[in-house]
Design a protein around this motif. Structure first.
Motif, mmCIF file in Angstrom:
data_model
loop_
_atom_site.group_PDB
_atom_site.id
_atom_site.type_symbol
_atom_site.label_atom_id
_atom_site.label_comp_id
_atom_site.label_asym_id
_atom_site.label_seq_id
_atom_site.Cartn_x
_atom_site.Cartn_y
_atom_site.Cartn_z
ATOM 1 N N ASP A 54 -36.475 25.467 -20.875
ATOM 2 C CA ASP A 54 -37.564 24.841 -20.121
ATOM 3 C C ASP A 54 -38.710 24.403 -21.025
ATOM 4 N N ASN A 55 -38.619 24.707 -22.309
ATOM 5 C CA ASN A 55 -39.690 24.353 -23.237
ATOM 6 C C ASN A 55 -39.568 22.938 -23.789
ATOM 7 N N ASN A 56 -38.536 22.197 -23.375
ATOM 8 C CA ASN A 56 -38.429 20.796 -23.761
ATOM 9 C C ASN A 56 -39.273 19.946 -22.816
ATOM 10 N N TYR A 57 -39.752 18.810 -23.310
ATOM 11 C CA TYR A 57 -40.610 17.931 -22.508
ATOM 12 C C TYR A 57 -39.978 16.548 -22.410
ATOM 13 N N ILE A 58 -39.869 16.046 -21.185
ATOM 14 C CA ILE A 58 -39.234 14.756 -20.908
ATOM 15 C C ILE A 58 -40.254 13.843 -20.238
ATOM 16 N N THR A 59 -40.394 12.618 -20.755
ATOM 17 C CA THR A 59 -41.361 11.686 -20.174
ATOM 18 C C THR A 59 -40.914 10.247 -20.404
ATOM 19 N N LYS A 65 -46.969 9.638 -35.441
ATOM 20 C CA LYS A 65 -47.845 10.802 -35.570
ATOM 21 C C LYS A 65 -48.539 11.014 -34.230
ATOM 22 N N LEU A 66 -48.733 12.253 -33.844
ATOM 23 C CA LEU A 66 -49.338 12.554 -32.557
ATOM 24 C C LEU A 66 -50.856 12.644 -32.675
ATOM 25 N N LYS A 67 -51.534 12.046 -31.714
ATOM 26 C CA LYS A 67 -52.978 12.227 -31.634
ATOM 27 C C LYS A 67 -53.286 13.694 -31.317
ATOM 28 N N ASP A 68 -54.457 14.127 -31.705
ATOM 29 C CA ASP A 68 -54.856 15.507 -31.394
ATOM 30 C C ASP A 68 -54.886 15.749 -29.895
ATOM 31 N N THR A 69 -55.078 14.673 -29.123
ATOM 32 C CA THR A 69 -55.153 14.783 -27.662
ATOM 33 C C THR A 69 -53.797 14.605 -26.984
ATOM 34 N N SER A 70 -52.718 14.525 -27.757
ATOM 35 C CA SER A 70 -51.393 14.295 -27.174
ATOM 36 C C SER A 70 -51.052 15.357 -26.138
ATOM 37 N N VAL A 71 -50.455 14.899 -25.042
ATOM 38 C CA VAL A 71 -50.044 15.803 -23.969
ATOM 39 C C VAL A 71 -48.957 16.769 -24.432
ATOM 40 N N PHE A 110 -48.877 18.739 -26.927
ATOM 41 C CA PHE A 110 -49.409 20.038 -27.340
ATOM 42 C C PHE A 110 -49.754 20.919 -26.138
ATOM 43 N N LYS A 111 -49.954 20.292 -24.975
ATOM 44 C CA LYS A 111 -50.182 21.064 -23.753
ATOM 45 C C LYS A 111 -48.866 21.443 -23.087
ATOM 46 N N LYS A 112 -47.934 20.513 -23.088
ATOM 47 C CA LYS A 112 -46.649 20.769 -22.438
ATOM 48 C C LYS A 112 -45.793 21.752 -23.233
ATOM 49 N N PRO A 152 -46.755 24.357 -26.001
ATOM 50 C CA PRO A 152 -47.810 24.966 -26.835
ATOM 51 C C PRO A 152 -47.369 25.281 -28.263
ATOM 52 N N GLY A 153 -46.078 25.508 -28.463
ATOM 53 C CA GLY A 153 -45.601 25.835 -29.806
ATOM 54 C C GLY A 153 -45.232 24.638 -30.652
ATOM 55 N N PHE A 154 -45.384 23.423 -30.106
ATOM 56 C CA PHE A 154 -44.971 22.231 -30.842
ATOM 57 C C PHE A 154 -45.909 21.989 -32.017
ATOM 58 N N LYS A 155 -45.312 21.676 -33.182
ATOM 59 C CA LYS A 155 -46.088 21.436 -34.397
ATOM 60 C C LYS A 155 -46.078 19.948 -34.750
#
Length: 353
Positions: free
Chosen positions: A308-313, A328-334, A336-338, A340-343
């Protein structure tokens, strides 16, 4: 370079050569001689260009598969392209084999077939940009290995796969015919073939912190050695897999100690994939996340664990500039919320520096 140590090829250009541009290998001594091969160790090809070769780019061998002694040979910060002027298949930009070698910060492109063919153990493939390969062949992987479950401990991380051939069955990472135990972490797969990842009957493959973008399928998995008649002989008594496991004494040290799952290979029904893990990955505009092919055999059995820790959009999750392939991900990328362990994937370090 045969049985060499600490030799460095740097800032060289190899062009219009009939076969491979560079070979790093060991001195092959017959087993009957009772001696180990003389290894090539800590040799490097750095800041080089390879192009218009006939049958591949670089052969990178070294290490002892009986003892699992690493070689430490490497190809780094080089550009390798158009390396199939004569032979069109199975002559890769880099053919890596043996134990403990490294491919890092290279750009590999323009090939009808594979960028990297892998044999052996404990290799590291990192920070490479691989694109426009697998262009005119079917059933092919940009990074490919297979049909030997003793090939373990290999890591593919922080690479950028993009614009692979999109007509036939093309993959970025292909675990073929029971290939096992690869760690795939922090890669970006953008338009990376028709099937970016194919796990063909193997076990213990782990995918974490990867981003899949704009592709018809994310990951395909099958139980071919149960379901496909052509694949069943591979694990039959006396078959190719039994022979290859016996050749390295898979259930004795050092293999049984370094890869404890391998020692139980025949005890756990090798026809059923197990412990394949898909965790903390992102899928952006991917039509079908997982494609399972089992021909109706063991439909109640899991072939992989999709957490369940994968994110689909289907929306841009916060890339810096998707249109110009800056993932590259913005600091505000969703993300990091969806998750939490994503680097953050270090995209600025990918490719030649």
């Amino acid at each position: 370079m045969i049985a060499t140590k600490e030799c460095l090829l740097t800032d060289c250009s190899f062009k219009n050569i009939g076969r491979y541009a560079v070979t790093v290998d060991y001195e092959d001594i017959p087993l009957s001689a009772g001696k180990n091969p003389v290894l090539s160790k800590n040799n490097g090809i750095v800041n080089c260009t390879v192009c218009q070769t006939g049958t591949g780019g670089i052969k990178l061998n070294g290490g002892n598969r009986n003892t699992l002694e690493s070689a430490g040979n490497y190809v780094e910060n080089s550009v390798i392209h158009d390396f199939n002027r004569i032979a069109k298949t199975y002559c890769a930009g880099i053919r890596i084999s043996g134990v403990g070698n490294r491919i890092s910060n290279n750009e590999i492109f323009n090939s009808p077939h594979s960028a990297i063919l892998l044999h052996g153990n404990d290799h590291l493939i990192e920070y490479n940009e691989i694109h426009n390969v697998c262009l005119v062949t079917d059933d092919v992987g940009a990074v490919y290995y297979g049909r030997n479950p003793s090939f373990r401990g290999n890591v593919v991380r922080f690479n950028y796969f993009h614009h692979l051939g999109d007509v036939y069955r093309t993959t970025a990472v292909y675990h073929d015919d029971g290939a096992c135990a690869m760690e795939v972490h922090g890669n970006i797969f953008y338009k990376a073939g028709t099937i970016p990842v194919l796990i063909g009957g193997g076990s213990d493959n782990v995918y974490t912190n990867n981003i899949f973008i704009d592709t018809p399928i994310g990951i395909k998995v099958d139980n071919r050695m149960q379901a496909f008649e052509w694949a069943k002989p591979m694990i039959a008594a006396g078959g190719v897999i039994e022979q290859r496991l016996a050749a390295v004494k898979y259930n004795q040290p050092p293999y049984s100690e370094r890869y404890p799952e391998l020692a139980k290979y025949w005890d756990e029904d090798p026809s059923l994939p197990k412990r394949n893990l898909i965790d903390e990955n992102v899928f952006v505009q991917v039509d079908q996340i997982i494609k399972r092919v089992d021909e109706g055999v063991n439909t109640d059995k899991k072939l992989l664990e999709f957490t369940d820790n994968n994110y689909i959009t289907n929306e841009d999750p916060g890339f810096v500039d998707k249109e110009n392939q800056n993932f590259k991900l913005k600091d505000t990328s969703v993300i990091f919320k969806k998750i939490p362990g994503f680097k953050q994937i270090p995209v600025e370090k990918i490719g030649p520096l």
